[in-house]
Design a protein around this motif. Structure first.
Motif, PDB file in Angstrom:
ATOM      1  N   ILE A  97      -7.336   1.166  -1.427  1.00 36.10           N
ATOM      2  CA  ILE A  97      -6.656   2.171  -2.247  1.00 36.10           C
ATOM      3  C   ILE A  97      -7.655   2.865  -3.174  1.00 36.10           C
ATOM      4  O   ILE A  97      -7.612   4.087  -3.348  1.00 36.10           O
TER       5      ILE A  97
ATOM      6  N   GLU B 271       0.835  -1.201   0.000  1.00 39.22           N
ATOM      7  CA  GLU B 271       0.000   0.000   0.000  1.00 39.22           C
ATOM      8  C   GLU B 271       0.873   1.255   0.000  1.00 39.22           C
ATOM      9  O   GLU B 271       0.575   2.232  -0.697  1.00 39.22           O
TER      10      GLU B 271
ATOM     11  N   LEU C 250      -6.830  -4.882   0.171  1.00 37.50           N
ATOM     12  CA  LEU C 250      -5.796  -3.879  -0.075  1.00 37.50           C
ATOM     13  C   LEU C 250      -6.195  -2.936  -1.205  1.00 37.50           C
ATOM     14  O   LEU C 250      -6.197  -1.708  -1.048  1.00 37.50           O
TER      15      LEU C 250
END
Length: 212
Positions: free
Chosen positions: A123, A55, A119
């Motif tokens: 984002i 990330e 994840l």
């Protein structure tokens, strides 16, 4: 502290190297540590988890997220419609140029649309929140106009992603335009700006003017 920062940067850079050479499926704790030349325990010490390391890399590389702070600081000073039109057109032009030149981000976007992960969902959510910083401003201008600038921007952003990925993967033209050529890129960049201008002109009750 200096050694810590150096090691962290090595690990972040290693994520990009693996994505570039092996794709996202090559991202694993052992592979990242081996690429960085450090012990894998340092990933957990400095980043907590492998996902947090990835990330960190994506946030550094992502066009929208990397410009977040700069745009957020300038938005409160924007109160003129022409300024907003110019900023939005410029942002989208630069996104096209950036995405065309960033192989790692091309692979990350392919990853986003081919697999669902916590994840990548996180984002995408942050990216959307940044987009709202700008679009909340345009909402004020376009309210009641019948022109949905959010939809226009959605088509442009997605079109940029598709055109670049298609051109890079297949080395082919799209609607007769070779996006891999300087002329083709210039035409797309000019048209991005034209579409934004047409939207603002329509809001003002004007007919779009085709620029040569």
């Amino acid at each position: 502290m200096k050694n810590k920062e150096l090691t962290m940067q090595k690990l972040i850079s290693s994520v990009g190297c693996i994505i570039r050479n092996k794709g996202y499926k090559g991202l694993g704790v052992n592979a990242i540590a081996r690429e960085a030349g450090v012990h894998k325990k340092l990933i957990y010490r400095y980043f907590g988890t492998v996902d947090q390391l990835i990330e960190t890399y994506v946030i550094e590389k992502d066009y929208w997220l990397s410009f977040n702070k700069k745009i957020e600081e300038s938005l409160p000073q924007i109160d003129q419609q022409n300024d907003l039109e110019e900023i939005l057109a410029s942002i989208l032009e630069k996104q096209f140029e950036f995405f065309f030149n960033e192989e790692e981000m091309q692979k990350i976007i392919l990853w986003e649309i081919s697999e669902e992960t916590v994840l990548l969902n996180g984002i995408c959510k942050v990216r959307e929140e940044f987009g709202d910083l700008i679009l909340n401003k345009t909402d004020e201008f376009f309210k009641g106009s019948g022109t949905n600038l959010r939809a226009v921007c959605a088509l442009l952003v997605c079109g940029i992603y598709y055109m670049v990925l298609h051109a890079k993967k297949n080395d082919s033209t799209i609607c007769g335009i070779n996006v891999n050529s300087d002329q083709g890129k210039a035409e797309i960049s000019k048209t991005i700006r034209q579409v934004i201008k047409w939207s603002f002109d329509l809001k003002k009750g004007q007919e779009p003017v085709i620029q040569n």
